[in-house]
Design a protein around this motif. Structure first.
Motif, short mmCIF file in Angstrom:
data_model
loop_
_atom_site.label_atom_id
_atom_site.label_comp_id
_atom_site.label_asym_id
_atom_site.label_seq_id
_atom_site.Cartn_x
_atom_site.Cartn_y
_atom_site.Cartn_z
N LEU A 129 0.86 -1.10 0.03
CA LEU A 129 0.19 0.04 0.05
C LEU A 129 0.90 1.41 0.18
O LEU A 129 0.42 2.29 -0.77
N TYR A 130 1.92 1.28 0.74
CA TYR A 130 2.89 2.42 0.95
C TYR A 130 3.41 2.77 -0.62
O TYR A 130 3.59 3.63 -1.18
N THR A 131 3.96 1.34 -1.41
CA THR A 131 4.08 1.81 -2.61
C THR A 131 3.35 2.41 -3.53
O THR A 131 3.40 2.88 -4.40
N GLU A 158 -7.15 1.23 13.41
CA GLU A 158 -7.96 2.53 13.68
C GLU A 158 -7.35 3.60 12.68
O GLU A 158 -8.11 4.34 12.24
N GLU A 159 -5.90 3.56 12.67
CA GLU A 159 -5.35 4.66 11.84
C GLU A 159 -5.71 4.36 10.24
O GLU A 159 -6.02 5.06 9.55
N HIS A 160 -6.14 3.08 9.71
CA HIS A 160 -6.29 2.76 8.60
C HIS A 160 -7.67 3.13 8.12
O HIS A 160 -8.15 3.79 7.29
N GLU A 161 -8.65 2.88 9.24
CA GLU A 161 -10.09 3.45 9.15
C GLU A 161 -10.13 4.83 8.90
O GLU A 161 -10.95 5.26 8.26
N LYS A 162 -9.32 5.68 9.49
CA LYS A 162 -9.29 7.14 9.38
C LYS A 162 -8.77 7.47 8.04
O LYS A 162 -9.23 8.57 7.30
N MET A 163 -7.78 6.87 7.63
CA MET A 163 -7.23 7.12 6.33
C MET A 163 -7.86 6.89 5.28
O MET A 163 -8.39 7.46 4.50
N ALA A 164 -8.86 5.60 5.31
CA ALA A 164 -9.82 5.20 4.52
C ALA A 164 -10.91 6.26 4.38
O ALA A 164 -11.55 6.51 3.27
N TRP A 165 -11.50 6.52 5.59
CA TRP A 165 -12.36 7.87 5.67
C TRP A 165 -11.93 8.89 4.96
O TRP A 165 -12.84 9.54 4.16
N ILE A 166 -10.88 9.37 4.85
CA ILE A 166 -10.35 10.72 4.43
C ILE A 166 -10.42 10.47 2.79
O ILE A 166 -10.88 11.23 2.02
N ASN A 222 3.77 8.93 4.03
CA ASN A 222 4.41 9.05 5.30
C ASN A 222 3.92 8.24 6.32
O ASN A 222 4.56 7.67 7.14
N GLN A 223 2.64 8.39 6.52
CA GLN A 223 1.78 7.67 7.78
C GLN A 223 2.08 6.63 7.44
O GLN A 223 2.27 5.65 8.49
N LEU A 224 1.91 5.97 6.31
CA LEU A 224 2.26 4.27 6.00
C LEU A 224 3.54 3.95 6.41
O LEU A 224 3.78 2.91 6.97
N ALA A 225 4.50 4.78 5.96
CA ALA A 225 5.84 4.50 6.38
C ALA A 225 6.07 4.22 7.84
O ALA A 225 6.83 3.21 8.01
N ASP A 226 5.52 5.15 8.54
CA ASP A 226 5.58 5.08 10.20
C ASP A 226 4.94 3.90 10.55
O ASP A 226 5.47 3.10 11.35
N MET A 227 3.81 3.39 9.97
CA MET A 227 3.06 2.18 10.49
C MET A 227 3.75 0.96 10.18
O MET A 227 3.96 0.12 11.00
N PHE A 228 4.46 0.64 8.92
CA PHE A 228 5.01 -0.18 8.80
C PHE A 228 6.39 -0.57 9.25
O PHE A 228 6.73 -1.62 9.89
N ASP A 229 6.89 0.69 9.90
CA ASP A 229 8.07 0.56 10.63
C ASP A 229 7.87 0.02 12.06
O ASP A 229 8.37 -0.86 12.70
N ARG A 230 6.82 0.56 12.46
CA ARG A 230 6.25 0.15 13.98
C ARG A 230 5.75 -1.40 14.03
O ARG A 230 6.11 -2.15 14.97
N LEU A 231 5.61 -1.64 12.82
CA LEU A 231 4.82 -3.19 12.57
C LEU A 231 6.17 -4.07 12.63
O LEU A 231 6.18 -5.08 13.20
#
Length: 157
Positions: free
Chosen positions: A29-31, A143-151, A57-66
């Motif tokens: 998804l980041y790509t 929840e972060e994905h839900e917000k991004m999808a809503w946007i 940038n949000q996704l990069a932070d998410m996959f790093d934490r993952l």
């Protein structure tokens, strides 16, 4: 050194395998979001160029934490494009035009897929594999994905 965090080796392995698939989804998804950022065209180019940049940038932070969560469990992360494509629930983008609405629609569908996949594993990770920490972590990512999808969805109305 052996990881002894109160979760059996077998359960940590099972959780790591679920997280590998989510990491692959996040990276794909980041790509795809990077692709949208680089290739969007149209009258709304500048606005959407910046919009997609914020999202990747949000996704990069998410996959790093993952990836770090996988390491917390004592496992290594998949880290090649081949591995990600084998593990992901998503498909690579086949987009015929580079307009923002086409990108937004496809990215929204991918977020929805990730949300659905995360919902499937939250309870089993907590109850079956006895890893409430990872279950809570995945809930936060969802929840972060839900917000991004809503946007994204808000652009389609």
């Amino acid at each position: 050194m052996k990881t002894t965090i109160g979760i059996t080796d077998k359960n940590r392995q099972a959780v790591a395998e679920h997280l590998h698939a989510i990491l692959a989804d996040e990276f794909v998804l980041y790509t795809k979001t990077r692709n949208a950022h680089w290739n969007v065209e149209g009258a709304d180019f500048y606005d959407k160029h910046l919009f997609f940049e914020k999202q990747y940038n949000q996704l990069a932070d998410m996959f790093d934490r993952l990836a770090e969560r996988i390491r917390f469990l004592g496992h290594y992360t998949p880290a090649t494009l081949k591995q990600f494509l084998e593990l992901t629930h998503l498909t690579e983008m086949i987009h015929e035009t580079n307009d923002s609405l086409g990108f937004i629609k496809e990215l929204n569908e991918d977020h929805n897929t990730i949300i659905t996949e995360m919902r499937k594993i939250i309870v089993p990770i907590a109850e079956e594999y006895k890893d409430q920490g990872t279950s809570d972590f995945i809930t936060g990512l969802m929840e972060e994905h839900e917000k991004m999808a809503w946007i994204l969805r808000s652009h389609l109305r």
